[in-house]
Design an enzyme around this catalytic site. Structure first.
Site, PDB file in Angstrom:
ATOM      1  N   TYR A  41      44.691  44.247  81.025  1.00  0.00           N
ATOM      2  CA  TYR A  41      44.193  43.649  79.538  1.00  0.00           C
ATOM      3  C   TYR A  41      44.711  44.400  78.544  1.00  0.00           C
ATOM      4  O   TYR A  41      44.489  44.211  77.274  1.00  0.00           O
ATOM      5  CB  TYR A  41      42.616  43.612  79.859  1.00  0.00           C
ATOM      6  CG  TYR A  41      42.089  42.734  80.841  1.00  0.00           C
ATOM      7  CD1 TYR A  41      42.512  41.366  80.825  1.00  0.00           C
ATOM      8  CD2 TYR A  41      41.707  43.397  82.075  1.00  0.00           C
ATOM      9  CE1 TYR A  41      41.925  40.353  81.612  1.00  0.00           C
ATOM     10  CE2 TYR A  41      41.337  42.431  82.840  1.00  0.00           C
ATOM     11  CZ  TYR A  41      41.224  40.894  82.818  1.00  0.00           C
ATOM     12  OH  TYR A  41      40.885  40.303  84.045  1.00  0.00           O
ATOM     13  N   ASN A  51      38.064  32.690  74.568  1.00  0.00           N
ATOM     14  CA  ASN A  51      38.520  33.205  75.858  1.00  0.00           C
ATOM     15  C   ASN A  51      37.156  33.168  76.434  1.00  0.00           C
ATOM     16  O   ASN A  51      36.356  34.146  76.422  1.00  0.00           O
ATOM     17  CB  ASN A  51      39.035  34.557  75.646  1.00  0.00           C
ATOM     18  CG  ASN A  51      39.406  35.220  77.138  1.00  0.00           C
ATOM     19  OD1 ASN A  51      39.045  34.617  78.128  1.00  0.00           O
ATOM     20  ND2 ASN A  51      40.272  36.388  76.845  1.00  0.00           N
ATOM     21  N   ASP A  91      31.341  21.523  78.982  1.00  0.00           N
ATOM     22  CA  ASP A  91      30.846  20.325  78.384  1.00  0.00           C
ATOM     23  C   ASP A  91      30.279  20.806  76.804  1.00  0.00           C
ATOM     24  O   ASP A  91      30.513  19.547  76.047  1.00  0.00           O
ATOM     25  CB  ASP A  91      29.508  19.848  79.109  1.00  0.00           C
ATOM     26  CG  ASP A  91      29.983  19.292  80.578  1.00  0.00           C
ATOM     27  OD1 ASP A  91      30.948  18.770  80.721  1.00  0.00           O
ATOM     28  OD2 ASP A  91      28.893  18.883  81.283  1.00  0.00           O
ATOM     29  N   HIS A 114      43.883  33.388  76.993  1.00  0.00           N
ATOM     30  CA  HIS A 114      43.642  34.318  78.158  1.00  0.00           C
ATOM     31  C   HIS A 114      44.704  35.493  77.895  1.00  0.00           C
ATOM     32  O   HIS A 114      45.954  35.338  77.930  1.00  0.00           O
ATOM     33  CB  HIS A 114      44.033  33.753  79.754  1.00  0.00           C
ATOM     34  CG  HIS A 114      42.815  32.587  79.838  1.00  0.00           C
ATOM     35  ND1 HIS A 114      41.521  32.962  80.049  1.00  0.00           N
ATOM     36  CD2 HIS A 114      43.143  31.268  79.866  1.00  0.00           C
ATOM     37  CE1 HIS A 114      40.945  31.579  80.410  1.00  0.00           C
ATOM     38  NE2 HIS A 114      41.843  30.849  80.088  1.00  0.00           N
ATOM     39  N   SER A 158      45.622  37.949  80.145  1.00  0.00           N
ATOM     40  CA  SER A 158      46.816  37.934  81.084  1.00  0.00           C
ATOM     41  C   SER A 158      47.099  36.548  81.617  1.00  0.00           C
ATOM     42  O   SER A 158      46.527  35.512  81.282  1.00  0.00           O
ATOM     43  CB  SER A 158      46.009  38.515  82.321  1.00  0.00           C
ATOM     44  OG  SER A 158      44.799  37.597  83.057  1.00  0.00           O
ATOM     45  N   ARG A 175      41.897  31.807  89.830  1.00  0.00           N
ATOM     46  CA  ARG A 175      41.939  31.866  88.356  1.00  0.00           C
ATOM     47  C   ARG A 175      42.991  30.898  87.821  1.00  0.00           C
ATOM     48  O   ARG A 175      42.892  30.953  86.649  1.00  0.00           O
ATOM     49  CB  ARG A 175      42.573  33.532  87.996  1.00  0.00           C
ATOM     50  CG  ARG A 175      41.579  34.539  88.212  1.00  0.00           C
ATOM     51  CD  ARG A 175      42.233  35.887  87.707  1.00  0.00           C
ATOM     52  NE  ARG A 175      41.459  36.912  88.082  1.00  0.00           N
ATOM     53  CZ  ARG A 175      40.222  37.493  87.689  1.00  0.00           C
ATOM     54  NH1 ARG A 175      39.815  36.896  86.571  1.00  0.00           N
ATOM     55  NH2 ARG A 175      39.633  38.632  88.145  1.00  0.00           N
TER      56      ARG A 175
END
Length: 148
Positions: A26, A77, A90, A103, A105, A114
């Site tokens: 990250y 994110n 929703d 995201h 990564s 993922r």
């Protein structure tokens, strides 16, 4: 500032730990660094940026509900909720504004679980794997989208 020029930056669980959590994945920039960069990018387009982070799904959903009529678009994110939360997905249609999913990564190069996102199908764009720069790209894109 009118809702038409106000953007919402949402961050889900564990993103408050940017800069310290798995920096090899990250990076070293903190969430405060991300917010500062996104604020500057929004300002370059004459927009205001509001930000919110929570590790709680319910708090994120409540904040999304509050965006209806108050913000013109959302950069999100969702963190781990990306792969698990139909409720978050929703909620993101309720404000009836553009949504950009981010995201840090490349989720498609990581664990198989993922690779599925409940958010992507309702997002106007998805940015993945560009590090924290992806946030600024998302704000830039959203501001341009709103400007027409």
């Amino acid at each position: 500032m009118a809702a038409g020029r106000t953007l919402l930056l949402l961050n889900g669980p564990n993103l408050n730990m940017l800069g310290t959590r798995q920096p090899e994945i990250y990076g070293a920039e903190t969430l405060a660094d991300v917010i500062a960069g996104c604020t500057r990018t929004a300002a370059e387009h004459g927009c205001e940026l509001r930000d919110f982070q929570s590790n709680s799904e319910g708090a994120l959903i409540d904040r999304i509900h509050a965006a209806r009529g108050a913000e013109a678009g959302i950069v999100i994110n969702p963190g781990g909720y990306t792969h698990t939360s139909v409720a978050l997905r929703d909620a993101l249609v309720i404000p009836e504004v553009p949504v950009i999913e981010v995201h840090v990564s490349n989720v498609y190069a990581r664990e198989p679980f993922r690779r599925h996102s409940y958010v992507s199908s309702i997002a106007d764009a998805v940015i993945s794997g560009m590090g924290v720069s992806g946030y600024r790209y998302a704000v830039d894109y959203l501001a341009r989208l709103l400007a027409g």
